[in-house]
Scaffold this active site. Structure first.
Site, PDB file in Angstrom:
ATOM      1  CB  SER A 144      -0.878   0.006   1.254  1.00 54.34           C
ATOM      2  OG  SER A 144      -1.504   1.260   1.460  1.00 54.34           O
ATOM      3  CE1 TYR A 157      -4.767  -2.198   4.617  1.00 55.49           C
ATOM      4  CE2 TYR A 157      -3.578  -0.127   4.331  1.00 55.49           C
ATOM      5  CZ  TYR A 157      -4.211  -1.232   3.800  1.00 55.49           C
ATOM      6  OH  TYR A 157      -4.288  -1.383   2.432  1.00 55.49           O
TER       7      TYR A 157
END
Length: 255
Positions: A144, A157
């Site tokens: 990401s 995350y």
């Protein structure tokens, strides 16, 4: 003319989701034979069926990636069906809880780390030996943009995705000399159903507005645009790319 992935057998985890399903379509268009794996049977079977109806080859294998035994079974069934494994897109993951770190439960923390990071490790652990049976291959992991930066209310995350980049590099060091390339893609915010669902939360909707301003191309990418980058990294066209963390974010990380 030979297509970029013609004859290659590629396993996609999280293949029923937004990025996963779009990538399956792209990989099939480039000639790959697919294993679509997802915990959601309905979604995964629909993707595999769509690939076959479009003239490609695909099977669906259900798997809960919290289980190492399930990951082993996916790889074993891939070999049983196709006789080889040439590539893998380790894409399955869960989103952030969107709450402050000090309110994050251990269960929420461990869930993110288990699916977004540990499952990637287990996938590589079992995929690499299968690839070596036919001389090597390529692996792409979904990280990401938050593997390079951080935002509030996403500690679990952010930590997991930073870990994916580190794991990718470690695997590239160990496997590169054995003809297995390992890379990661770093999407920004992608227009998927997941993002649409999170956008219903007021705080996240505000964050989305600010984030779009940072995407230098003035929009969020379509899932297919991530898929094209993955297809290239899995192909022989990227034969000397190993250990890379490739942003597919329209310039988000440089702004």
């Amino acid at each position: 003319m030979k297509t970029m992935l013609e004859g290659k057998v590629i396993l996609v985890t999280g293949g029923g989701g937004g990025i996963g399903s779009a990538t399956c379509t792209v990989l099939a268009e480039h000639g790959a034979q697919l294993v679509v794996s997802d915990i959601n049977q309905t979604a995964g079977e629909a993707v595999a069926k769509g690939v076959c109806e479009a003239g490609g080859k695909a099977i669906y294998i259900e798997a809960d990636l919290k289980s190492e035994a399930a990951i082993e079974r996916v790889v074993a069934r891939t070999l049983a069906h196709y006789g080889r494994l040439d590539g893998a897109f380790n894409n399955a993951g869960v989103e952030q809880s969107n709450i402050p770190l000090t309110e994050l439960s251990l269960e929420q923390w461990e869930r993110a780390l288990r699916i977004d990071l540990t499952a990637v490790f287990l996938c590589i652990k079992h995929q690499a030996p299968a690839m070596l049976l036919s001389g090597g291959g390529a692996i792409v992991n979904t990280a990401s943009g938050l593997a390079q930066i951080a935002i509030a209310n996403a500690a679990e995350y952010v930590a997991a995705k930073h870990g994916v980049v580190g794991l990718t590099r470690a695997a590239a060091v160990e496997l590169g000399g054995r003809n297995i390339r390992v890379n990661s893609v770093l999407p920004g915010i992608v227009e998927t159903e997941l993002i649409s669902r999170l956008a219903e939360q007021h705080e996240f909707k505000t964050f989305l507005g600010r984030s779009k301003d940072r995407h230098l191309m003035g929009r969020f990418p379509a899932p297919r645009e991530i898929g094209e980058a993955v297809a290239w990294l899995l192909s022989d066209h990227a034969s000397f790319i190993n250990g890379a963390a490739v942003p597919v974010d329209g310039g988000y990380l440089i702004n």
